[in-house]
Design a protein around this motif. Structure first.
Motif, PDB file in Angstrom:
ATOM      1  N   TYR A  85      36.406   6.917 -90.229  1.00  0.00           N
ATOM      2  CA  TYR A  85      37.682   7.177 -89.573  1.00  0.00           C
ATOM      3  C   TYR A  85      38.815   6.622 -90.431  1.00  0.00           C
ATOM      4  CZ  TYR A  85      34.465   7.920 -85.716  1.00  0.00           C
ATOM      5  OH  TYR A  85      33.437   8.366 -84.939  1.00  0.00           O
ATOM      6  N   PRO A  86      39.194   7.325 -91.496  1.00  0.00           N
ATOM      7  CA  PRO A  86      40.243   6.795 -92.375  1.00  0.00           C
ATOM      8  C   PRO A  86      41.607   6.694 -91.692  1.00  0.00           C
ATOM      9  CG  PRO A  86      39.609   9.015 -93.034  1.00  0.00           C
ATOM     10  CD  PRO A  86      38.681   8.607 -91.951  1.00  0.00           C
ATOM     11  N   GLU A  87      41.844   7.499 -90.662  1.00  0.00           N
ATOM     12  CA  GLU A  87      43.118   7.439 -89.951  1.00  0.00           C
ATOM     13  C   GLU A  87      43.191   6.234 -89.001  1.00  0.00           C
ATOM     14  OE1 GLU A  87      40.252   9.601 -87.383  1.00  0.00           O
ATOM     15  OE2 GLU A  87      40.785   9.803 -89.468  1.00  0.00           O
ATOM     16  N   LEU A  88      42.065   5.616 -88.765  1.00  0.00           N
ATOM     17  CA  LEU A  88      42.000   4.455 -87.879  1.00  0.00           C
ATOM     18  C   LEU A  88      42.272   3.197 -88.696  1.00  0.00           C
ATOM     19  CD1 LEU A  88      41.278   3.677 -84.926  1.00  0.00           C
ATOM     20  CD2 LEU A  88      38.935   3.390 -85.703  1.00  0.00           C
ATOM     21  N   ASP A  89      43.479   2.680 -88.589  1.00  0.00           N
ATOM     22  CA  ASP A  89      43.825   1.512 -89.408  1.00  0.00           C
ATOM     23  C   ASP A  89      43.784   0.204 -88.628  1.00  0.00           C
ATOM     24  OD1 ASP A  89      45.999   2.050 -87.845  1.00  0.00           O
ATOM     25  OD2 ASP A  89      47.481   1.709 -89.409  1.00  0.00           O
ATOM     26  N   THR A  90      43.912   0.292 -87.295  1.00  0.00           N
ATOM     27  CA  THR A  90      43.879  -0.915 -86.472  1.00  0.00           C
ATOM     28  C   THR A  90      43.035  -0.657 -85.231  1.00  0.00           C
ATOM     29  OG1 THR A  90      46.112  -1.484 -87.190  1.00  0.00           O
ATOM     30  CG2 THR A  90      45.291  -2.604 -85.236  1.00  0.00           C
ATOM     31  N   ILE A  91      42.210  -1.622 -84.907  1.00  0.00           N
ATOM     32  CA  ILE A  91      41.417  -1.559 -83.677  1.00  0.00           C
ATOM     33  C   ILE A  91      41.813  -2.759 -82.825  1.00  0.00           C
ATOM     34  CG2 ILE A  91      39.112  -1.792 -82.684  1.00  0.00           C
ATOM     35  CD1 ILE A  91      37.956  -0.412 -85.012  1.00  0.00           C
ATOM     36  N   GLU A  92      42.048  -2.500 -81.572  1.00  0.00           N
ATOM     37  CA  GLU A  92      42.287  -3.602 -80.653  1.00  0.00           C
ATOM     38  C   GLU A  92      40.950  -3.991 -80.040  1.00  0.00           C
ATOM     39  OE1 GLU A  92      45.309  -2.444 -77.876  1.00  0.00           O
ATOM     40  OE2 GLU A  92      46.892  -2.949 -79.300  1.00  0.00           O
ATOM     41  N   VAL A  93      40.620  -5.267 -80.178  1.00  0.00           N
ATOM     42  CA  VAL A  93      39.346  -5.768 -79.694  1.00  0.00           C
ATOM     43  C   VAL A  93      39.609  -6.750 -78.559  1.00  0.00           C
ATOM     44  CG1 VAL A  93      37.241  -7.011 -80.313  1.00  0.00           C
ATOM     45  CG2 VAL A  93      38.320  -5.508 -81.980  1.00  0.00           C
ATOM     46  N   LYS A  94      38.997  -6.474 -77.420  1.00  0.00           N
ATOM     47  CA  LYS A  94      39.099  -7.394 -76.291  1.00  0.00           C
ATOM     48  C   LYS A  94      38.034  -8.468 -76.475  1.00  0.00           C
ATOM     49  CE  LYS A  94      38.885  -7.388 -71.247  1.00  0.00           C
ATOM     50  NZ  LYS A  94      38.656  -6.498 -70.099  1.00  0.00           N
ATOM     51  N   VAL A  95      38.484  -9.701 -76.642  1.00  0.00           N
ATOM     52  CA  VAL A  95      37.587 -10.822 -76.881  1.00  0.00           C
ATOM     53  C   VAL A  95      37.482 -11.634 -75.593  1.00  0.00           C
ATOM     54  CG1 VAL A  95      37.176 -12.885 -78.267  1.00  0.00           C
ATOM     55  CG2 VAL A  95      38.298 -10.904 -79.295  1.00  0.00           C
ATOM     56  N   THR A  96      36.256 -11.883 -75.169  1.00  0.00           N
ATOM     57  CA  THR A  96      36.008 -12.712 -73.998  1.00  0.00           C
ATOM     58  C   THR A  96      35.209 -13.922 -74.444  1.00  0.00           C
ATOM     59  OG1 THR A  96      35.911 -10.729 -72.617  1.00  0.00           O
ATOM     60  CG2 THR A  96      35.055 -12.763 -71.660  1.00  0.00           C
ATOM     61  N   ILE A  97      35.702 -15.098 -74.120  1.00  0.00           N
ATOM     62  CA  ILE A  97      34.984 -16.337 -74.426  1.00  0.00           C
ATOM     63  C   ILE A  97      34.619 -16.975 -73.093  1.00  0.00           C
ATOM     64  CG2 ILE A  97      35.091 -18.589 -75.542  1.00  0.00           C
ATOM     65  CD1 ILE A  97      37.141 -17.357 -77.456  1.00  0.00           C
ATOM     66  N   PHE A  98      33.322 -17.121 -72.873  1.00  0.00           N
ATOM     67  CA  PHE A  98      32.816 -17.653 -71.618  1.00  0.00           C
ATOM     68  C   PHE A  98      32.763 -19.183 -71.659  1.00  0.00           C
ATOM     69  CE2 PHE A  98      31.164 -13.344 -72.001  1.00  0.00           C
ATOM     70  CZ  PHE A  98      31.506 -12.819 -70.767  1.00  0.00           C
ATOM     71  N   PRO A  99      32.674 -19.834 -70.505  1.00  0.00           N
ATOM     72  CA  PRO A  99      32.617 -21.299 -70.476  1.00  0.00           C
ATOM     73  C   PRO A  99      31.431 -21.895 -71.233  1.00  0.00           C
ATOM     74  CG  PRO A  99      33.090 -20.467 -68.289  1.00  0.00           C
ATOM     75  CD  PRO A  99      32.786 -19.277 -69.159  1.00  0.00           C
ATOM     76  N   ASN A 100      30.355 -21.124 -71.404  1.00  0.00           N
ATOM     77  CA  ASN A 100      29.191 -21.617 -72.142  1.00  0.00           C
ATOM     78  C   ASN A 100      29.306 -21.337 -73.641  1.00  0.00           C
ATOM     79  OD1 ASN A 100      28.783 -18.879 -72.177  1.00  0.00           O
ATOM     80  ND2 ASN A 100      26.750 -18.932 -71.259  1.00  0.00           N
ATOM     81  N   ALA A 101      30.492 -20.995 -74.119  1.00  0.00           N
ATOM     82  CA  ALA A 101      30.832 -20.767 -75.531  1.00  0.00           C
ATOM     83  C   ALA A 101      30.265 -19.461 -76.088  1.00  0.00           C
ATOM     84  CB  ALA A 101      30.400 -21.949 -76.399  1.00  0.00           C
ATOM     85  N   LYS A 102      29.799 -18.572 -75.264  1.00  0.00           N
ATOM     86  CA  LYS A 102      29.365 -17.245 -75.719  1.00  0.00           C
ATOM     87  C   LYS A 102      30.595 -16.364 -75.868  1.00  0.00           C
ATOM     88  CE  LYS A 102      24.877 -17.884 -75.197  1.00  0.00           C
ATOM     89  NZ  LYS A 102      24.034 -18.143 -76.296  1.00  0.00           N
ATOM     90  N   MET A 103      30.543 -15.461 -76.852  1.00  0.00           N
ATOM     91  CA  MET A 103      31.660 -14.547 -77.081  1.00  0.00           C
ATOM     92  C   MET A 103      31.201 -13.109 -76.900  1.00  0.00           C
ATOM     93  SD  MET A 103      33.717 -16.486 -80.195  1.00  0.00           S
ATOM     94  CE  MET A 103      33.658 -15.138 -81.218  1.00  0.00           C
ATOM     95  N   LYS A 104      32.099 -12.282 -76.384  1.00  0.00           N
ATOM     96  CA  LYS A 104      31.813 -10.866 -76.177  1.00  0.00           C
ATOM     97  C   LYS A 104      32.996 -10.076 -76.727  1.00  0.00           C
ATOM     98  CE  LYS A 104      31.042  -7.560 -72.460  1.00  0.00           C
ATOM     99  NZ  LYS A 104      31.034  -7.391 -71.000  1.00  0.00           N
TER     100      LYS A 104
END
Length: 158
Positions: A85-104
Motif C-alpha cells: 500500500y504505497p499510498e498508505l503513509d500513516t497508520i493510526e494504531v490504538k494502543v491499549t496497556i492493561f494493568p498487568n503490563a500487557k499491550m494490545k
C-alpha cells in the motif's frame, strides 16, 4: 443542694446529644470522592524503563510516546506494508496497556477504508508488533490502570 448537683449532672449528660454533628454515611463519602476524581487523566503515564529516570512528568510522557512510536516504526519499516500500500503513509494504531503490563495494538482505519484490505493489514500488524520491552502501566491513585490512546505511526519506505 444535692438535688441540684444531680440535676446538673443529668442535664450535662443529656445536653451532649445537641452538640453532636451528623456523620455522613459511607456511601455519601464514596460518592463525593468518586465525583472529585478526574477519570480522564492518570497520575502517572505508562513508561518504559528507559524513561523512568526522567524527573518531570511531561518529559516521561513525551519520552514514552516517542520511544513507542519509534519501536513501532522500526518493526513495520522492514515489512511489505509500505510495498503493498504505497499510498498508505500513516497508520493510526490504538494502543491499549492493561494493568498487568500487557499491550494490545489495533489499527484504526478511516471510514473510507474500502481501498485497503483491512484484514491483511491487521494481520501484518499483529504479526510484527510483538516482543516489546517491559512497559510499566499507568498509575491512578497508586493503582495500575488500563489506558488507551491512538498513536499515529508514519510508515517509512526504505
Amino acid at each position: 443542694m444535692k438535688h441540684y448537683y444531680f440535676f446538673l449532672v443529668f442535664l450535662l449528660f443529656n445536653s451532649c446529644q445537641y452538640f453532636e454533628k451528623q456523620v455522613p454515611s459511607e456511601k455519601e463519602l464514596l460518592q463525593k470522592e468518586l465525583k472529585a476524581i478526574n477519570w480522564k487523566e492518570v497520575d502517572e503515564y505508562p513508561s518504559f524503563v528507559d524513561c523512568d529516570n526522567l524527573d518531570n512528568k511531561s518529559q516521561r510522557e513525551l519520552c514514552f510516546f516517542e520511544y513507542l512510536t519509534e519501536l513501532i516504526q522500526q518493526k513495520l519499516s522492514s515489512d511489505t506494508l509500505s510495498i503493498l500500500y504505497p499510498e498508505l503513509d500513516t497508520i493510526e494504531v490504538k494502543v491499549t496497556i492493561f494493568p498487568n503490563a500487557k499491550m494490545k495494538f489495533e489499527p484504526q482505519f478511516p471510514r473510507d477504508s474500502v481501498a485497503y484490505d483491512t484484514i491483511k493489514i491487521d494481520s501484518i500488524l499483529h504479526a510484527r508488533l510483538v516482543d516489546f520491552p517491559k512497559v510499566n502501566p499507568a498509575i491512578k491513585r497508586g493503582i495500575p490502570v488500563k489506558t488507551q490512546f491512538i498513536l499515529p505511526v508514519i510508515l517509512k519506505v526504505e
